[in-house]
Design an enzyme around this catalytic site. Structure first.
Site, PDB file in Angstrom:
ATOM      1  N   HIS A  95      -0.655   6.432   9.339  1.00 55.31           N
ATOM      2  CA  HIS A  95      -1.773   5.783  10.040  1.00 55.31           C
ATOM      3  C   HIS A  95      -1.346   4.383  10.457  1.00 55.31           C
ATOM      4  O   HIS A  95      -0.834   3.623   9.616  1.00 55.31           O
ATOM      5  CB  HIS A  95      -2.994   5.707   9.133  1.00 55.31           C
ATOM      6  CG  HIS A  95      -4.092   4.862   9.700  1.00 55.31           C
ATOM      7  ND1 HIS A  95      -4.591   5.068  10.974  1.00 55.31           N
ATOM      8  CD2 HIS A  95      -4.774   3.804   9.192  1.00 55.31           C
ATOM      9  CE1 HIS A  95      -5.532   4.165  11.212  1.00 55.31           C
ATOM     10  NE2 HIS A  95      -5.656   3.393  10.159  1.00 55.31           N
ATOM     11  N   HIS A  97      -2.235   0.968  13.504  1.00 58.83           N
ATOM     12  CA  HIS A  97      -3.000   0.421  14.625  1.00 58.83           C
ATOM     13  C   HIS A  97      -1.999  -0.047  15.675  1.00 58.83           C
ATOM     14  O   HIS A  97      -2.130  -1.150  16.206  1.00 58.83           O
ATOM     15  CB  HIS A  97      -3.869  -0.758  14.176  1.00 58.83           C
ATOM     16  CG  HIS A  97      -4.763  -0.449  13.013  1.00 58.83           C
ATOM     17  ND1 HIS A  97      -5.207  -1.434  12.146  1.00 58.83           N
ATOM     18  CD2 HIS A  97      -5.299   0.712  12.586  1.00 58.83           C
ATOM     19  CE1 HIS A  97      -5.979  -0.873  11.218  1.00 58.83           C
ATOM     20  NE2 HIS A  97      -6.049   0.432  11.454  1.00 58.83           N
ATOM     21  N   ASP A 120       7.683  17.580  24.302  1.00 63.88           N
ATOM     22  CA  ASP A 120       8.516  17.912  23.149  1.00 63.88           C
ATOM     23  C   ASP A 120       7.769  17.700  21.836  1.00 63.88           C
ATOM     24  O   ASP A 120       7.696  18.585  20.988  1.00 63.88           O
ATOM     25  CB  ASP A 120       9.750  16.998  23.100  1.00 63.88           C
ATOM     26  CG  ASP A 120      10.769  17.295  24.180  1.00 63.88           C
ATOM     27  OD1 ASP A 120      10.696  18.370  24.801  1.00 63.88           O
ATOM     28  OD2 ASP A 120      11.639  16.429  24.399  1.00 63.88           O
ATOM     29  N   HIS A 160     -10.077   2.442  16.891  1.00 65.37           N
ATOM     30  CA  HIS A 160      -9.464   2.223  15.579  1.00 65.37           C
ATOM     31  C   HIS A 160      -7.936   2.255  15.653  1.00 65.37           C
ATOM     32  O   HIS A 160      -7.306   1.195  15.633  1.00 65.37           O
ATOM     33  CB  HIS A 160     -10.006   3.285  14.599  1.00 65.37           C
ATOM     34  CG  HIS A 160      -9.510   3.115  13.207  1.00 65.37           C
ATOM     35  ND1 HIS A 160     -10.019   3.808  12.141  1.00 65.37           N
ATOM     36  CD2 HIS A 160      -8.529   2.334  12.691  1.00 65.37           C
ATOM     37  CE1 HIS A 160      -9.387   3.447  11.034  1.00 65.37           C
ATOM     38  NE2 HIS A 160      -8.477   2.567  11.347  1.00 65.37           N
ATOM     39  N   TYR A 214      16.018  22.468  19.228  1.00 63.88           N
ATOM     40  CA  TYR A 214      16.639  21.142  19.282  1.00 63.88           C
ATOM     41  C   TYR A 214      17.093  20.673  17.902  1.00 63.88           C
ATOM     42  O   TYR A 214      16.465  20.985  16.896  1.00 63.88           O
ATOM     43  CB  TYR A 214      15.615  20.151  19.854  1.00 63.88           C
ATOM     44  CG  TYR A 214      16.054  18.715  19.855  1.00 63.88           C
ATOM     45  CD1 TYR A 214      16.844  18.211  20.878  1.00 63.88           C
ATOM     46  CD2 TYR A 214      15.660  17.860  18.840  1.00 63.88           C
ATOM     47  CE1 TYR A 214      17.236  16.879  20.882  1.00 63.88           C
ATOM     48  CE2 TYR A 214      16.041  16.532  18.831  1.00 63.88           C
ATOM     49  CZ  TYR A 214      16.829  16.051  19.849  1.00 63.88           C
ATOM     50  OH  TYR A 214      17.221  14.740  19.843  1.00 63.88           O
TER      51      TYR A 214
HETATM   52 ZN   LIG Z   1      -6.925   1.809  10.179  1.00 60.52          ZN
END
Ligand SMILES: [Zn+2]
Length: 217
Positions: A95, A97, A120, A160, A214
């Site tokens: 995660h 930003h 891809d 977000h 690949y």
């Molecule tokens: Zn966040």
């Protein structure tokens, strides 16, 4: 086994600032304890990237509760847990930003699949998930519901940032790097003029080749 995961996760977290994906202590990576349907390892909350150590990675349950004496886990731990609970094939989550991808998320617009590297890695556009407040499982539900309708391993959560999933944490971090790269390049391309999405047949062919042929086998 968990100690190996802590070392792998600590090394992978270094990739986030190295690739310009995070500011200050934002961002996190987690791994499912292999084979487990209740345990994950994730970054501690609010610790500077330079101060992360393998032993500081937090082993917690899918509700984000540490199962041993430990630092407080990332505030996104329960979100990661929700995704692991709902998607048994997911073994790693990242995660961030990251700036360009988050700009698309703020704008609420999927990143169209206009270049081969996107076909891809993502097999199509990178979709936008709903706006959701941090703190319960709303973000996790939004990620899971959005992934259910797309081949993409990345979701732009509205206003977000980015959540990516992979078979393991390294795949998830790679997807986060590739997502930011796509967001930046497609933004630059659109500033030059209208975009032409790749046709579905080419996207399928590229995705299949990259996912199955690949690389080193
Ligand atoms: Zn966040």
């Amino acid at each position: 086994m968990v100690d190996d995961l802590r070392r792998e996760l600590c090394a992978l977290h270094a990739e986030l600032p190295r690739n310009g994906l995070v500011a200050w202590t934002s961002g996190n990576v987690s791994a499912r304890v292999p084979g487990s349907d209740e345990l994950l390892v994730i970054k501690p909350s609010g610790i500077a990237y330079d101060d992360l150590r393998p032993e500081r990675m937090v082993l917690c349950d899918f509700d984000g509760v540490p199962v041993e004496d430990a630092l407080a886990p990332s505030s996104d731990a329960a979100t990661h847990g929700h995704i692991y609970r709902e998607l048994p094939d997911v073994g790693g989550i990242a995660h961030t930003h990251s700036p360009y991808a988050t700009a698309w998320a703020i704008h609420g617009e999927p990143i169209p699949c206009v270049m081969t590297a996107m076909a891809d890695e993502f097999g199509g556009e990178i979709p936008v998930g709903p706006f959701a407040l941090i703190g319960d499982d709303a973000i996790g539900r939004g990620v899971v519901e959005t992934l259910a309708h797309h081949r993409s391993c990345a979701v732009l959560m509205r206003a977000h940032g980015v959540f990516t999933v992979g078979r393991g944490p390294r795949d998830a971090v790679k997807a986060a790097v590739m997502c930011e790269d796509a967001a930046r390049v497609v933004h630059a391309a659109r500033s030059l003029g209208p975009l032409v999405p790749l046709d579905a047949e080419s996207v399928d062919a590229l995705y299949h080749r990259y996912q199955n042929v690949y690389g080193q086998h």
